[in-house]
Design a protein around this motif. Structure first.
Motif, short mmCIF file in Angstrom:
data_model
loop_
_atom_site.label_atom_id
_atom_site.label_comp_id
_atom_site.label_asym_id
_atom_site.label_seq_id
_atom_site.Cartn_x
_atom_site.Cartn_y
_atom_site.Cartn_z
N TYR A 1 4.78 -2.90 0.95
CA TYR A 1 4.81 -2.68 -0.50
C TYR A 1 3.48 -3.02 -1.14
CZ TYR A 1 6.36 -3.18 -5.38
OH TYR A 1 6.50 -3.06 -6.74
N HIS A 2 2.94 -4.19 -0.81
CA HIS A 2 1.70 -4.64 -1.47
C HIS A 2 0.51 -3.78 -1.09
CE1 HIS A 2 1.25 -6.43 2.49
NE2 HIS A 2 0.01 -6.78 2.20
N MET A 3 0.55 -3.16 0.10
CA MET A 3 -0.56 -2.31 0.54
C MET A 3 -0.41 -0.88 0.01
SD MET A 3 -0.65 -3.68 4.48
CE MET A 3 -2.07 -2.77 5.06
N ALA A 4 0.83 -0.44 -0.17
CA ALA A 4 1.08 0.96 -0.56
C ALA A 4 1.19 1.16 -2.07
CB ALA A 4 2.36 1.46 0.10
N ARG A 5 1.36 0.07 -2.80
CA ARG A 5 1.69 0.16 -4.23
C ARG A 5 0.73 1.05 -5.02
NH1 ARG A 5 1.75 -5.46 -6.05
NH2 ARG A 5 -0.51 -5.21 -6.10
N ASP A 6 -0.55 0.79 -4.90
CA ASP A 6 -1.53 1.55 -5.69
C ASP A 6 -1.58 3.03 -5.28
OD1 ASP A 6 -2.11 -0.72 -7.07
OD2 ASP A 6 -3.92 -1.21 -5.92
N VAL A 7 -1.49 3.30 -3.97
CA VAL A 7 -1.53 4.69 -3.49
C VAL A 7 -0.31 5.45 -3.98
CG1 VAL A 7 -1.74 6.17 -1.46
CG2 VAL A 7 -2.78 3.91 -1.44
N CYS A 8 0.85 4.81 -3.93
CA CYS A 8 2.08 5.46 -4.41
C CYS A 8 1.95 5.84 -5.88
CB CYS A 8 3.28 4.52 -4.24
SG CYS A 8 3.77 4.25 -2.52
N ARG A 9 1.38 4.93 -6.67
CA ARG A 9 1.22 5.20 -8.09
C ARG A 9 0.23 6.34 -8.33
NH1 ARG A 9 2.30 -0.40 -9.80
NH2 ARG A 9 4.57 -0.47 -9.62
N GLN A 10 -0.85 6.33 -7.55
CA GLN A 10 -1.86 7.39 -7.71
C GLN A 10 -1.28 8.76 -7.36
OE1 GLN A 10 -5.05 6.06 -5.17
NE2 GLN A 10 -5.48 4.27 -6.45
N LYS A 11 -0.55 8.83 -6.26
CA LYS A 11 0.04 10.10 -5.83
C LYS A 11 1.33 10.42 -6.57
CE LYS A 11 -1.73 9.97 -1.06
NZ LYS A 11 -2.38 11.28 -1.06
N ASP A 12 1.95 9.37 -7.17
CA ASP A 12 3.25 9.47 -7.82
C ASP A 12 4.33 9.92 -6.83
OD1 ASP A 12 4.87 8.99 -9.97
OD2 ASP A 12 4.70 11.00 -10.79
N VAL A 13 4.13 9.54 -5.57
CA VAL A 13 5.11 9.84 -4.50
C VAL A 13 5.21 8.60 -3.62
CG1 VAL A 13 5.72 11.29 -2.53
CG2 VAL A 13 4.44 12.27 -4.45
N VAL A 14 6.43 8.19 -3.31
CA VAL A 14 6.64 7.12 -2.34
C VAL A 14 7.54 7.63 -1.23
CG1 VAL A 14 8.55 6.16 -3.73
CG2 VAL A 14 7.47 4.76 -1.95
N ILE A 15 7.16 7.36 0.01
CA ILE A 15 7.94 7.78 1.18
C ILE A 15 8.63 6.55 1.75
CG2 ILE A 15 7.84 8.84 3.47
CD1 ILE A 15 5.06 10.04 2.42
N VAL A 16 9.94 6.59 1.80
CA VAL A 16 10.72 5.44 2.24
C VAL A 16 11.17 5.67 3.68
CG1 VAL A 16 12.68 3.93 1.75
CG2 VAL A 16 11.54 5.14 -0.13
N MET A 17 10.87 4.71 4.55
CA MET A 17 11.25 4.77 5.96
C MET A 17 12.12 3.57 6.31
SD MET A 17 7.61 6.00 7.59
CE MET A 17 7.01 7.67 7.35
N GLU A 18 12.61 3.56 7.55
CA GLU A 18 13.47 2.46 7.97
C GLU A 18 12.69 1.33 8.64
OE1 GLU A 18 17.61 3.27 9.55
OE2 GLU A 18 16.70 5.24 9.83
N GLY A 19 11.77 1.66 9.54
CA GLY A 19 11.14 0.63 10.36
C GLY A 19 9.67 0.43 10.07
N PHE A 20 9.19 -0.78 10.33
CA PHE A 20 7.79 -1.07 10.06
C PHE A 20 6.87 -0.30 11.01
CE2 PHE A 20 9.06 -4.40 13.05
CZ PHE A 20 8.03 -4.39 13.98
N MET A 21 7.33 0.00 12.24
CA MET A 21 6.49 0.79 13.15
C MET A 21 6.31 2.21 12.64
SD MET A 21 4.90 -0.58 15.61
CE MET A 21 4.38 1.02 16.22
N ASP A 22 7.30 2.74 11.94
CA ASP A 22 7.17 4.07 11.34
C ASP A 22 6.06 4.07 10.29
OD1 ASP A 22 9.41 4.95 12.82
OD2 ASP A 22 10.77 4.15 11.30
N VAL A 23 6.03 3.00 9.48
CA VAL A 23 5.00 2.88 8.45
C VAL A 23 3.62 2.75 9.08
CG1 VAL A 23 4.10 1.33 6.67
CG2 VAL A 23 6.52 1.95 6.67
N ILE A 24 3.53 1.90 10.10
CA ILE A 24 2.23 1.71 10.78
C ILE A 24 1.74 3.03 11.38
CG2 ILE A 24 1.09 0.57 12.72
CD1 ILE A 24 2.92 -1.85 12.21
N ARG A 25 2.65 3.79 11.99
CA ARG A 25 2.28 5.06 12.59
C ARG A 25 1.82 6.05 11.51
NH1 ARG A 25 0.59 5.49 17.10
NH2 ARG A 25 2.42 4.44 17.97
#
Length: 588
Positions: free
Chosen positions: A245-269
Motif C-alpha cells: 500500500y505505502h509503495m503503490a499509493r502515489d502510483v495508484c492515484r496518478q493512474k487512478d487505477v488500483v489492481i487488487v491481488m491476493e498474494g504478495f508474490m503476485d505483487v512482487i512479480r
C-alpha cells in the motif's frame, strides 16, 4: 523552513499555504452549495454528500458521522499516515520547504514492538548477503527475481540456527514479554527460540511503511508449510493492512487505477515487469476497512485474484464488500487456475498487461460464476440462476450495467425483459431497509438537561468569540460534563497562549486527542444562531454556576450525614444555608 521542532505558528503558516477546498477536491469531487462545498464523506459508508467543506473556516464537517477537522486531519485520515507526514505533504502542496528532521517522532505505546521489527528486519536482510545466504539468493534468482527486486522488497533470510535472532534481541534489552508478543520469538520449557529459521523472509509493512510482520518461505523443499506468516499482534492485523500500500499509493492515484491481488508474490512479480499500482490482501477476505482503503486509492478498481475456484469466490466476496461502499470493480480472470505470479512467468509482460487493459465488468464475471455447474437446459437451474443474478444486481448502483445485464439474462433464460425488470424492482424494495436518518453521535445522553444545554451553547460561542472565552475564564471554574469540561479547558488554554481563536488552528492544537475532536465535531454541528447577546452568555454562565452551587450543596450534605462532631455539624449546616441563599440571590 528549517527548524528543530514545528511550532503552532509554523503549522499555521503551512496550513495557510493551501486552501482546504483545493486539497479535498484532489481526492473527492466537491459540489458548491451556498458558501460551502459538499462531498461524499470518505470516513464512513456514505452514498449521499454529507460532508461540508468550508473555505471561510478552512475546515470540514460531516453531518452524518460527525467527522470534523482541518486540512491536516483530512489528509492524515484519508491517506492513513501519521500527522506529521500529513503536515509534510501539505507543506509540499503549498510550496513550503520543511526539513524532515523537523518532524519529531511520536512515542507509541507499541514503540518497542516496532523497534524489535526494525532490528529483526535488518538482521534478516544482512543474513541473505552472507555466505550462508548464497543458496537462498540462488533460489530467488531461479524464480526470476532479480537482485534489484530482492533489494527493493527488502527480502531477507532466517538462518538454520534457531536462536540467533533471540540472542540479538535479548542483548538489546527488549523485554521477554514484548519478544514473545512480537511473534518473532517463541517461549517453551527449553527457553526462548526464534519463531523463524531456515526460511526466506518477506517483510510485511503497515500502511505507512513500518515492517510489522513477515512471511517466511521454505526453499529447501522441506515438507513444512510453504509459507508461515506472523501471527496477529498489536501492530500486525491483516484485516487492517494491504500489502504494498505505502509503495503503490502515489502510483495508484496518478493512474487512478488500483489492481487488487491476493498474494504478495503476485505483487512482487507485477512490480518486476513495471506494473506498480498493485496491492494485495494477503489471502484474507476483504474487510470493510480494507475496502475503504481501496476506494481511497483510485476510482477504478481491477480485481486480479487467482484463477482457481477459491480465487473466483474471493473475487465475488471482494466485489460485494466494495459494492457496499459504492465501488463497482472490474475483473481479470486468469486461465488454467494460475495466479498472477505463475501467469506472468509463463506468458510474459505483454500478455499480462493485455489482460489488464481488457478486464470484464463485474456483472459479466458474476454471470459466469453463477452459471458454473448449472445446466441452463433445466428449468430449476434456470430459475435459481436468474434469481441469483437479480440478487447480485440489487448490489449494483450502475443503472446502465443493470439494463445491459437484464437484457443478457433475458436472452439466456427466454424470460421477458419487462418481467425481469419488474422482479428486480420487487426484490430491491424488499432488500432496502427503511431509511434512518443518521445523527452525529453525541458524547452525552440524548435527553439533555438545562445544564448540558448551557454547556453546549457556551462552548459553541467560545469557538467563535474571544469575548465569550474571557467570560468563561473569569466566571466559570467547573463544567459539569467531563468531555465539555476538557474541551473548554483546551479552548481556554489555546486562547491564553495565542490570544485568538480559530477552529482550524485549534484542531491542529488538539492533535490526536480523538475524544476531544469528536466532542468538537458535535459542538460544531449544533444548530444555534451565529450571533449572540451578552445577556444570553450571562444566562448560560449562571445556569452552569447554579449547577456548581447545587453540587457543592450535595457534597456538604453528604459530609453532614457522616459527621459525628456536633460543632462540625453546626458549621456544615451553616455552610449549606449560605450556599442556598447564594443560589436564591443569583436567581433574583
Amino acid at each position: 523552513m528549517l527548524v528543530s521542532v514545528l511550532t503552532q505558528e509554523d503549522l499555521k503558516q503551512i496550513q495557510d499555504s493551501v486552501d482546504i477546498v483545493d486539497v479535498v477536491s484532489k481526492y473527492i469531487p466537491l459540489i458548491p452549495k451556498g458558501k460551502n462545498f459538499f462531498c461524499v464523506c470518505p470516513f464512513h459508508d456514505d452514498n449521499n454528500p454529507s460532508m461540508s467543506v468550508s473555505r471561510e473556516r478552512q475546515m470540514y464537517r460531516c453531518f452524518s458521522c460527525g467527522a470534523v477537522g482541518n486540512v491536516f486531519t483530512f489528509v492524515k485520515e484519508y491517506e492513513n499516515i501519521p500527522f506529521m507526514e500529513a503536515v509534510q505533504l501539505i507543506a509540499s502542496m503549498g510550496g513550503v520547504s520543511i526539513s524532515v528532521s523537523s518532524v519529531k517522532r511520536k512515542t507509541s505505546r507499541n514503540e518497542e514492538l516496532y523497534e524489535i521489527y526494525r532490528l529483526s528486519h535488518k538482521f534478516y536482510q544482512n543474513n541473505i548477503y552472507t555466505a550462508e545466504g548464497k543458496m537462498a539468493l540462488k533460489y530467488l534468482q531461479e524464480r526470476d527475481l532479480s537482485m534489484d527486486i530482492i533489494r527493493e522488497f527488502q527480502i531477507g533470510l532466517a538462518l538454520k540456527n534457531n536462536d540467533l535472532l533471540t540472542k540479538l534481541l535479548i542483548k538489546k534489552n527488549f523485554s521477554n514479554q514484548n519478544l514473545v508478543s512480537s511473534g518473532l520469538v517463541n517461549e517453551s520449557n527449553y527457553g526462548y527460540r526464534d519463531a523463524y529459521y531456515n526460511r526466506i523472509m518477506f517483510p510485511l509493512w503497515d500502511l505507512t511503511g513500518n515492517v510489522v510482520g513477515f512471511s517466511g518461505r521454505v526453499y529447501h523443499g522441506e515438507s513444512d508449510s510453504k509459507y508461515v506468516n506472523t501471527r496477529e499482534t498489536e501492530i500486525f492485523k491483516k484485516g487492517e493492512l494491504l500489502y504494498h500500500y505505502h509503495m503503490a499509493r502515489d502510483v495508484c492515484r496518478q493512474k487512478d487505477v488500483v489492481i487488487v491481488m491476493e498474494g504478495f508474490m503476485d505483487v512482487i512479480r507485477a512490480h518486476s515487469i513495471g506494473v506498480l499500482n498493485t496491492i494485495a490482501t494477503m489471502g484474507t477476505a476483504v474487510t470493510k476497512k480494507q475496502a475503504q482503503l481501496i476506494k481511497r486509492l483510485a476510482h477504478r478498481v481491477i480485481l486480479c485474484f487467482d484463477g482457481d475456484e477459491a480465487g473466483a469466490k474471493a473475487t465475488l466476496a471482494c466485489s460485494n464488500e466494495l459494492a457496499l461502499i459504492g465501488v463497482v470493480p472490474q475483473v481479470v480472470r486468469l486461465p488454467d487456475d494460475m495466479d498472477p505470479d505463475d501467469y506472468i512467468r509463463k506468458n510474459g509482460k505483454d500478455a499480462f498487461i493485455d489482460l489488464l487493459e481488457h478486464p470484464m465488468n463485474i456483472m459479466d464475471f458474476k454471470l459466469s460464476y453463477l452459471k458454473h455447474n448449472r445446466n441452463l437446459g433445466q428449468s430449476q437451474d434456470v430459475a435459481a440462476y436468474v434469481n441469483d443474478v437479480l440478487l447480485e444486481l440489487v448490489k449494483i448502483d450502475d443503472d446502465i450495467l443493470r439494463e445491459v445485464t437484464l437484457k443478457k439474462i433475458s436472452e439466456e433464460s427466454g424470460l421477458e425483459f419487462s418481467f425481469l425488470k419488474s422482479r428486480l424492482d420487487q426484490i430491491q424494495s424488499k432488500e432496502q431497509a427503511p431509511v434512518v436518518s443518521k445523527v452525529v453521535s453525541k458524547p452525552i445522553h440524548t435527553l439533555k438537561n438545562k445544564y448540558q444545554k448551557a454547556e453546549e451553547a457556551l462552548l459553541y460561542y467560545m469557538l467563535q468569540s474571544t469575548e465569550v472565552i474571557s467570560m468563561y475564564h473569569k466566571k466559570i471554574t467547573y463544567m459539569p460534563t467531563e468531555c465539555y469540561r476538557l474541551l473548554a479547558l483546551e479552548i481556554d488554554c489555546f486562547y491564553r497562549k495565542y490570544h485568538r481563536i480559530d477552529v482550524a488552528d485549534f484542531i491542529t492544537f488538539l492533535g490526536d486527542q480523538e475524544n476531544l475532536l469528536k466532542t468538537l465535531g458535535y459542538i460544531s454541528s449544533l444548530s444555534l444562531s451565529e450571533t449572540y447577546t451578552l445577556e444570553e452568555i450571562e444566562d448560560y454562565i449562571e445556569v452552569i454556576r447554579e449547577y456548581n452551587i447545587e453540587s457543592e450543596i450535595r457534597r456538604v450534605q453528604e459530609k453532614l450525614k457522616s459527621s459525628m462532631d456536633v460543632n462540625e455539624k453546626v458549621a456544615l449546616a451553616q455552610k449549606i444555608l449560605e450556599l442556598k441563599n447564594k443560589k436564591v440571590m443569583r436567581r433574583e
